[in-house]
Structures are given as C-alpha cells and as structure tokens.
Motif scaffolding. Structure first.
Motif, PDB file in Angstrom:
ATOM      1  N   PHE A 287     -36.476  90.258  29.230  1.00 36.40           N
ATOM      2  CA  PHE A 287     -35.255  89.900  28.509  1.00 36.40           C
ATOM      3  C   PHE A 287     -34.327  91.099  28.481  1.00 36.40           C
ATOM      4  N   ALA A 288     -33.065  90.807  28.214  1.00 37.48           N
ATOM      5  CA  ALA A 288     -32.054  91.855  28.088  1.00 37.48           C
ATOM      6  C   ALA A 288     -31.297  91.640  26.784  1.00 37.48           C
ATOM      7  N   PRO A 289     -31.274  92.648  25.923  1.00 45.70           N
ATOM      8  CA  PRO A 289     -30.526  92.535  24.667  1.00 45.70           C
ATOM      9  C   PRO A 289     -29.042  92.826  24.887  1.00 45.70           C
ATOM     10  N   ARG A 290     -28.302  91.823  25.338  1.00 48.82           N
ATOM     11  CA  ARG A 290     -26.873  91.961  25.617  1.00 48.82           C
ATOM     12  C   ARG A 290     -26.063  91.766  24.323  1.00 48.82           C
ATOM     13  N   ARG A 291     -24.865  92.279  24.298  1.00 49.94           N
ATOM     14  CA  ARG A 291     -24.023  92.202  23.096  1.00 49.94           C
ATOM     15  C   ARG A 291     -23.798  90.750  22.645  1.00 49.94           C
TER      16      ARG A 291
ATOM     17  N   GLY B 161     -35.564 103.477  23.040  1.00 47.58           N
ATOM     18  CA  GLY B 161     -34.183 103.948  23.136  1.00 47.58           C
ATOM     19  C   GLY B 161     -33.238 102.842  23.559  1.00 47.58           C
ATOM     20  N   LEU B 162     -33.667 101.996  24.504  1.00 48.35           N
ATOM     21  CA  LEU B 162     -32.845 100.868  24.929  1.00 48.35           C
ATOM     22  C   LEU B 162     -32.616  99.912  23.757  1.00 48.35           C
ATOM     23  N   ILE B 163     -33.665  99.642  22.996  1.00 51.64           N
ATOM     24  CA  ILE B 163     -33.531  98.770  21.833  1.00 51.64           C
ATOM     25  C   ILE B 163     -32.603  99.402  20.797  1.00 51.64           C
ATOM     26  N   ALA B 164     -32.783 100.691  20.540  1.00 58.65           N
ATOM     27  CA  ALA B 164     -31.971 101.385  19.532  1.00 58.65           C
ATOM     28  C   ALA B 164     -30.488 101.385  19.886  1.00 58.65           C
ATOM     29  N   ARG B 165     -30.165 101.398  21.176  1.00 57.72           N
ATOM     30  CA  ARG B 165     -28.770 101.399  21.614  1.00 57.72           C
ATOM     31  C   ARG B 165     -28.165  99.996  21.649  1.00 57.72           C
ATOM     32  N   SER B 166     -28.992  98.984  21.446  1.00 55.39           N
ATOM     33  CA  SER B 166     -28.502  97.600  21.488  1.00 55.39           C
ATOM     34  C   SER B 166     -27.636  97.318  20.277  1.00 55.39           C
ATOM     35  N   SER B 167     -26.634  96.484  20.491  1.00 54.53           N
ATOM     36  CA  SER B 167     -25.698  96.172  19.424  1.00 54.53           C
ATOM     37  C   SER B 167     -25.251  94.731  19.615  1.00 54.53           C
ATOM     38  N   PRO B 168     -25.028  94.014  18.540  1.00 53.29           N
ATOM     39  CA  PRO B 168     -25.070  94.376  17.125  1.00 53.29           C
ATOM     40  C   PRO B 168     -26.506  94.489  16.601  1.00 53.29           C
TER      41      PRO B 168
ATOM     42  N   ALA C 191     -25.431  87.917  23.510  1.00 52.54           N
ATOM     43  CA  ALA C 191     -26.659  87.153  23.284  1.00 52.54           C
ATOM     44  C   ALA C 191     -27.808  87.859  23.986  1.00 52.54           C
ATOM     45  N   THR C 192     -29.003  87.574  23.543  1.00 57.21           N
ATOM     46  CA  THR C 192     -30.185  88.064  24.238  1.00 57.21           C
ATOM     47  C   THR C 192     -30.449  87.111  25.401  1.00 57.21           C
ATOM     48  N   THR C 193     -30.639  87.676  26.577  1.00 53.58           N
ATOM     49  CA  THR C 193     -30.908  86.888  27.773  1.00 53.58           C
ATOM     50  C   THR C 193     -32.396  86.954  28.081  1.00 53.58           C
ATOM     51  N   ILE C 194     -33.042  85.793  28.132  1.00 55.77           N
ATOM     52  CA  ILE C 194     -34.451  85.707  28.525  1.00 55.77           C
ATOM     53  C   ILE C 194     -34.478  85.107  29.919  1.00 55.77           C
ATOM     54  N   TYR C 195     -35.205  85.749  30.832  1.00 52.72           N
ATOM     55  CA  TYR C 195     -35.250  85.323  32.224  1.00 52.72           C
ATOM     56  C   TYR C 195     -36.464  84.431  32.453  1.00 52.72           C
ATOM     57  N   LEU C 196     -36.223  83.262  33.050  1.00 55.69           N
ATOM     58  CA  LEU C 196     -37.275  82.289  33.328  1.00 55.69           C
ATOM     59  C   LEU C 196     -37.293  82.016  34.829  1.00 55.69           C
ATOM     60  N   PHE C 197     -38.313  82.507  35.510  1.00 54.57           N
ATOM     61  CA  PHE C 197     -38.423  82.380  36.968  1.00 54.57           C
ATOM     62  C   PHE C 197     -38.272  80.953  37.466  1.00 54.57           C
ATOM     63  N   GLU C 198     -38.958  80.043  36.806  1.00 46.06           N
ATOM     64  CA  GLU C 198     -39.000  78.669  37.291  1.00 46.06           C
ATOM     65  C   GLU C 198     -37.776  77.862  36.887  1.00 46.06           C
ATOM     66  N   GLY C 199     -36.832  78.514  36.213  1.00 41.30           N
ATOM     67  CA  GLY C 199     -35.594  77.857  35.821  1.00 41.30           C
ATOM     68  C   GLY C 199     -35.701  77.163  34.476  1.00 41.30           C
ATOM     69  N   THR C 200     -34.572  76.877  33.900  1.00 46.11           N
ATOM     70  CA  THR C 200     -34.558  76.268  32.568  1.00 46.11           C
ATOM     71  C   THR C 200     -34.868  74.772  32.615  1.00 46.11           C
TER      72      THR C 200
ATOM     73  N   PRO D 200     -44.439  97.041  27.582  1.00 46.88           N
ATOM     74  CA  PRO D 200     -43.042  96.883  28.002  1.00 46.88           C
ATOM     75  C   PRO D 200     -42.591  98.083  28.827  1.00 46.88           C
ATOM     76  N   GLN D 201     -41.696  97.804  29.753  1.00 49.42           N
ATOM     77  CA  GLN D 201     -41.065  98.875  30.515  1.00 49.42           C
ATOM     78  C   GLN D 201     -39.643  98.463  30.848  1.00 49.42           C
ATOM     79  N   THR D 202     -38.795  99.444  31.044  1.00 50.72           N
ATOM     80  CA  THR D 202     -37.402  99.135  31.363  1.00 50.72           C
ATOM     81  C   THR D 202     -37.251  98.887  32.860  1.00 50.72           C
ATOM     82  N   TRP D 203     -36.418  97.924  33.156  1.00 46.31           N
ATOM     83  CA  TRP D 203     -35.978  97.606  34.512  1.00 46.31           C
ATOM     84  C   TRP D 203     -34.454  97.641  34.428  1.00 46.31           C
ATOM     85  N   GLY D 204     -33.889  98.828  34.372  1.00 43.43           N
ATOM     86  CA  GLY D 204     -32.457  98.959  34.099  1.00 43.43           C
ATOM     87  C   GLY D 204     -32.223  98.631  32.635  1.00 43.43           C
ATOM     88  N   THR D 205     -31.427  97.596  32.364  1.00 45.67           N
ATOM     89  CA  THR D 205     -31.165  97.191  30.980  1.00 45.67           C
ATOM     90  C   THR D 205     -32.043  96.006  30.561  1.00 45.67           C
ATOM     91  N   ILE D 206     -33.037  95.700  31.364  1.00 42.56           N
ATOM     92  CA  ILE D 206     -33.994  94.627  31.059  1.00 42.56           C
ATOM     93  C   ILE D 206     -35.278  95.254  30.536  1.00 42.56           C
TER      94      ILE D 206
END
Length: 141
Positions: A68-72, A10-17, A74-83, A39-45
C-alpha cells in the motif's frame, strides 16, 4: 520495481494528513500479520514479501506480494488480481473507490476491517498460488 531499503517508520511519519499516518500504522500491522513478512519500502510503497509477475502481453516486473501507499488524498492498496475479483466483498467494505488494480481508502476507521482482511488474504493466496491466465506470479521473497 525493487525494494529501496528506506525506513518504513520514516515513510509513515512523513505521511500526511494525520489520518494517513494512523491508517498506515494499522495497515502495516495488518499486512505483516497476514503475510508473516516484514515491511519494506518500494519507493513510496510499503510492501510485504516480493514476487515476479508476467502478463500475457509480455509485460513483467517485480512487486511486493501485498502493498500500500499512504498518499495524501487516500491510501492506495494494490491488488494484483484486480478489484473485480473482490466485487462482493467491496460491496460490504464501506467507503472506498477503486481503479483496475487499486483500492483507495480515505479513512480506514470507516471500513469493515474484517472484510478488508478477507480481501488482503484472498489477494495474497492468489499471488502465492501463482496467479492465473491473466498474470503469472512467482514468489521470490
């Protein structure tokens, strides 16, 4: 942050564009394959696995091991150790932007998925090994 138990599909289906939905489906399959976790949801992640982290400053919390979070925009991928830990790979990835611990992708079809897989595998291995002096990580799920 804690898992919210909402429907991942459902979270994926609601993602746009539409490109964000397509990328979310691809990333979900990729991260599930890399982590071996559902996979599991952590809010919008959309997250895989779970851990508890603690920084030397005393800040601590719970987070997915990979997520990751499918934001309008861009998709945000979270990296614990930093980029910064992925500088060489990021130079070969393709179009992206970064924050301190976030990788932003506007179109997954324009990046090298083999390079992205390597970044994600490294990030998971770092977390599963307990982090480093910058952050202690304990896998909880």
């Amino acid at each position: 942050m804690k898992p919210t138990g909402n429907d991942v599909a459902g979270l994926i289906a609601r993602s746009s564009p539409a490109a964000r939905r397509r990328d979310a489906e691809t990333l979900t399959a990729l991260m599930q394959e890399i982590t071996g976790r559902e996979p599991q949801t952590w809010g919008t992640i959309i997250g895989f696995g779970s851990c508890h982290y603690r920084y030397p400053t005393g800040t601590e919390g719970d987070s997915p091991l990979l997520g990751f979070a499918p934001r309008r925009a861009a998709t945000t991928i979270y990296l614990f150790e930093g980029t910064d830990a992925h500088a060489d790979d990021l130079a070969r990835l393709g179009p992206h932007t970064t924050g301190v611990g976030c990788l932003y992708l506007s179109d997954l079809e324009q990046v090298d998925l083999t390079v992205l897989r390597g970044i994600l595998e490294h990030s998971l291995a770092w977390a599963e090994a307990g982090g480093d002096e910058g952050a202690a990580v304990t896998v909880t799920g």
